[in-house]
Scaffold this motif. Structure first.
Motif, PDB file in Angstrom:
ATOM      1  N   LEU A  83     -52.868  39.219 -45.104  1.00 10.72           N
ATOM      2  CA  LEU A  83     -53.179  40.627 -45.357  1.00 10.72           C
ATOM      3  C   LEU A  83     -54.292  41.088 -44.434  1.00 10.72           C
ATOM      4  O   LEU A  83     -54.340  42.241 -44.005  1.00 10.72           O
ATOM      5  N   ASN A  84     -55.202  40.160 -44.149  1.00 15.53           N
ATOM      6  CA  ASN A  84     -56.319  40.524 -43.293  1.00 15.53           C
ATOM      7  C   ASN A  84     -55.873  40.868 -41.876  1.00 15.53           C
ATOM      8  O   ASN A  84     -56.482  41.717 -41.230  1.00 15.53           O
ATOM      9  N   TRP A  85     -54.830  40.227 -41.395  1.00 15.66           N
ATOM     10  CA  TRP A  85     -54.276  40.591 -40.087  1.00 15.66           C
ATOM     11  C   TRP A  85     -53.934  42.068 -40.069  1.00 15.66           C
ATOM     12  O   TRP A  85     -54.230  42.785 -39.110  1.00 15.66           O
ATOM     13  N   LEU A  86     -53.291  42.495 -41.117  1.00 15.79           N
ATOM     14  CA  LEU A  86     -52.855  43.898 -41.181  1.00 15.79           C
ATOM     15  C   LEU A  86     -54.056  44.825 -41.295  1.00 15.79           C
ATOM     16  O   LEU A  86     -54.094  45.894 -40.685  1.00 15.79           O
ATOM     17  N   ARG A  87     -55.035  44.395 -42.090  1.00 17.61           N
ATOM     18  CA  ARG A  87     -56.213  45.221 -42.288  1.00 17.61           C
ATOM     19  C   ARG A  87     -56.982  45.376 -40.973  1.00 17.61           C
ATOM     20  O   ARG A  87     -57.443  46.460 -40.618  1.00 17.61           O
ATOM     21  N   VAL A  88     -57.091  44.289 -40.252  1.00 19.27           N
ATOM     22  CA  VAL A  88     -57.783  44.300 -38.962  1.00 19.27           C
ATOM     23  C   VAL A  88     -57.002  45.138 -37.948  1.00 19.27           C
ATOM     24  O   VAL A  88     -57.589  45.924 -37.185  1.00 19.27           O
ATOM     25  N   PHE A  89     -55.692  44.978 -37.929  1.00 19.24           N
ATOM     26  CA  PHE A  89     -54.841  45.768 -37.037  1.00 19.24           C
ATOM     27  C   PHE A  89     -55.048  47.262 -37.317  1.00 19.24           C
ATOM     28  O   PHE A  89     -55.247  48.054 -36.388  1.00 19.24           O
ATOM     29  N   GLU A  90     -55.003  47.649 -38.554  1.00 22.01           N
ATOM     30  CA  GLU A  90     -55.163  49.050 -38.936  1.00 22.01           C
ATOM     31  C   GLU A  90     -56.518  49.602 -38.499  1.00 22.01           C
ATOM     32  O   GLU A  90     -56.618  50.707 -37.951  1.00 22.01           O
ATOM     33  N   ALA A  91     -57.563  48.804 -38.713  1.00 22.26           N
ATOM     34  CA  ALA A  91     -58.897  49.274 -38.342  1.00 22.26           C
ATOM     35  C   ALA A  91     -59.049  49.381 -36.821  1.00 22.26           C
ATOM     36  O   ALA A  91     -59.632  50.347 -36.305  1.00 22.26           O
ATOM     37  N   ALA A  92     -58.516  48.397 -36.100  1.00 23.11           N
ATOM     38  CA  ALA A  92     -58.605  48.429 -34.634  1.00 23.11           C
ATOM     39  C   ALA A  92     -57.828  49.611 -34.077  1.00 23.11           C
ATOM     40  O   ALA A  92     -58.270  50.264 -33.127  1.00 23.11           O
ATOM     41  N   ALA A  93     -56.673  49.885 -34.658  1.00 25.19           N
ATOM     42  CA  ALA A  93     -55.862  51.013 -34.205  1.00 25.19           C
ATOM     43  C   ALA A  93     -56.588  52.333 -34.466  1.00 25.19           C
ATOM     44  O   ALA A  93     -56.606  53.232 -33.619  1.00 25.19           O
ATOM     45  N   ARG A  94     -57.161  52.444 -35.609  1.00 25.34           N
ATOM     46  CA  ARG A  94     -57.873  53.672 -35.984  1.00 25.34           C
ATOM     47  C   ARG A  94     -59.071  53.894 -35.053  1.00 25.34           C
ATOM     48  O   ARG A  94     -59.334  55.017 -34.631  1.00 25.34           O
TER      49      ARG A  94
END
Lengths: 307, 307
Positions: free
Chosen positions: B9-20
DNA sequence: CCTGAGGCTAAGCTGAGCTTAGCCTGATGC
DNA sequence: GCATCAGGCTAAGCTCAGCTTAGCCTCAGG
């Protein structure tokens, strides 16, 4: 620490499976985990959320009302992520097919054919293996060459072959008689059954006492290389050697007629596994390309249509 | 291994934050991680999915088209899970407030008051700390007792106190004179400024030569326990000791008038942090309960309304 | 009563996930 | 042109989350 920030996707996945199965043991079996690991993950999630998601009986579990309220959102969200990832990324997975062929095939006829095939099938990539190299890979498909006459009726027959003499374009006008021809160095390929002696006998009758300047090399591509350097003449096998001859700027010597040979190319594949769709597709593409080559004679490009 | 089964889940959370943020460094700052950790997590996700999600320039990143296609589903799903968890479970989180009080307060007046408070505020739980115990906890709120006269005007003044004599109900009829009173053993509490000598002087004048059967104990609850066993009389502080006296079946001895004392209870809290809403709510509840106790005199239940 | 299913806890092992250090590139300012 | 800063990358090392196994308990069924 925020309740809503759940640390592990796997917690959710385990929760969803346990709820669906109403059993930690069956959830573990589905997820290839021990029931103890499932139990610990659920407990970790419950501890994080501060509320039980399951009621435990001695050896049974029941979803709590809160667990039941949480489940639909978890299922929908996990499902959304997974289906999106599947549609975006799984479709992009390349299906690799390994093809084993002779050096001449690999260097001459196949590059163009495989490039066209891959362009027409983006999800398929052909790994080309050359005979004689040390790579220990079990090929999905093999292009074989044989001289047994029955191969013409082989179910995966690919193409036959004809012998021609390859020379440089500028040498064409210099070869008007047998004497002219014999003034050149004549390259033979070590592994070929048909060489210059047989070819000349076949086309000009026996030539006792005639001295042939024979030179032996290991492979056809090498012999054609020698020709392109102005070092002599070589026998080419059409349609296979067409592309490489063209690339080297060679043409068929018109003085020597095209001579059908006894050899045939055919496809072979392992018997120990079913044929994958991608392998079947490559097989059909090879056969179509071979058919096209046979039809136009597959002479070097400069001799026909500039291709 | 299925592409769609994303391990973390953290992969997704990190991806979302980096994209934002369009930046690994800023995403790391938001998630309290190093940029290197962010980089590694994104790379792990990309490796798993088989496609890049970000294009890297020397020190910048750009979302790829695939990353851009994936992002909305990730954001929506993460958001759905987090908001659902928040609404289901965060609301259930208990807000703990620690209250420090004397043993008498803790044993007598506070139990009922706090029970009513918690019933009225299900999301708040009061951890009651008793003075003199070894627990090293920094309380949110303290009930203090002091005898300085200005405390009556303290902004968080809680209540004053009156001295009464506590006796068993069946002993009430036996106490009609000072002699009757002095025939009982009189329990003093060691830490109290006002004891039997002062109380009798105040109500009956100086009593030189009168022998008082004084007995000293450590706490008021203990002295009341002795009285309930028929071992003597004790001084009670109303309204504080009302509940415990009632629980022990004790009543106010009508022979001795109720004597206002100099002491006052007031609330105190740490100056080094802002007051939480739950602490403020407890403070108001204590003041209301104290006000109610003062108004009805908070005599032992059996003496008034059966409550 | 015995056996099997299934949940729980404890203990131990492993590698995912993190940090720090150092390198590189590009942008900016002097 | 040089120095500095921001920010991404890789390598190495540490830690603990997540897993397994073992053993215990309860319940259901024969």
């Amino acid at each position: 620490m925020r309740i809503a920030k759940i640390p592990s996707l796997n917690w959710l996945r385990v929760f969803e499976a346990a709820a669906r199965h109403q059993s930690f043991a069956r959830a573990g079996k589905e997820l290839s985990m021990s029931a103890a690991a499932v139990s610990q993950q659920i407990l970790a999630l419950e501890t994080h959320l501060g509320r039980p998601l399951f009621e435990r009986a001695a050896n049974r579990i029941n979803l709590t009302s809160e667990g039941g309220d949480f489940l639909p959102t978890v299922q929908a969200s996990l499902g959304a992520i997974e289906s999106k990832a599947e549609s975006l990324f799984a479709r992009q997975r390349i299906d690799r097919v390994t093809l084993l062929a002779s050096q001449l095939m690999a260097m001459s006829w196949l590059p163009r054919v495989l490039a066209d095939f891959e362009a027409a099938n983006p999800a398929i990539r052909v790994d080309l293996l050359v005979e004689g190299t040390q790579r220990k890979v079990d090929p999905d498909l093999v292009i074989r060459f044989g001289e047994e006459p029955h191969l013409v009726r082989h179910p995966t027959w690919l193409m036959g072959m004809s012998h021609v003499v390859m020379c440089r374009k500028e040498d064409t006008a210099r070869i008007g008689s047998l004497e002219d021809l014999l003034s050149f160095r004549l390259y033979d390929v070590a592994s070929h059954a048909i060489g210059w002696t047989a070819l000349l006998n076949h086309n000009f009758g026996p030539q006792p006492g005639r001295h042939l300047k024979l030179e032996t090399v290991d492979t056809t591509p090498l012999s054609l290389m020698m020709v392109s350097q102005g070092l002599g003449l070589a026998i080419g096998h059409l349609p296979v050697c067409g592309p490489i001859a063209a690339a080297l700027g060679l043409v068929v010597c018109p003085f020597v007629p095209r001579t059908p040979g006894p050899g045939n190319y055919y496809l072979e594949q392992p018997q120990d596994r079913p044929q994958r769709p991608s392998v079947g597709r490559l097989e059909r593409a090879l056969q179509e390309a071979a058919h096209a080559s046979m039809r136009i004679g597959a002479q070097p490009a400069g001799a026909e249509d500039g291709r």
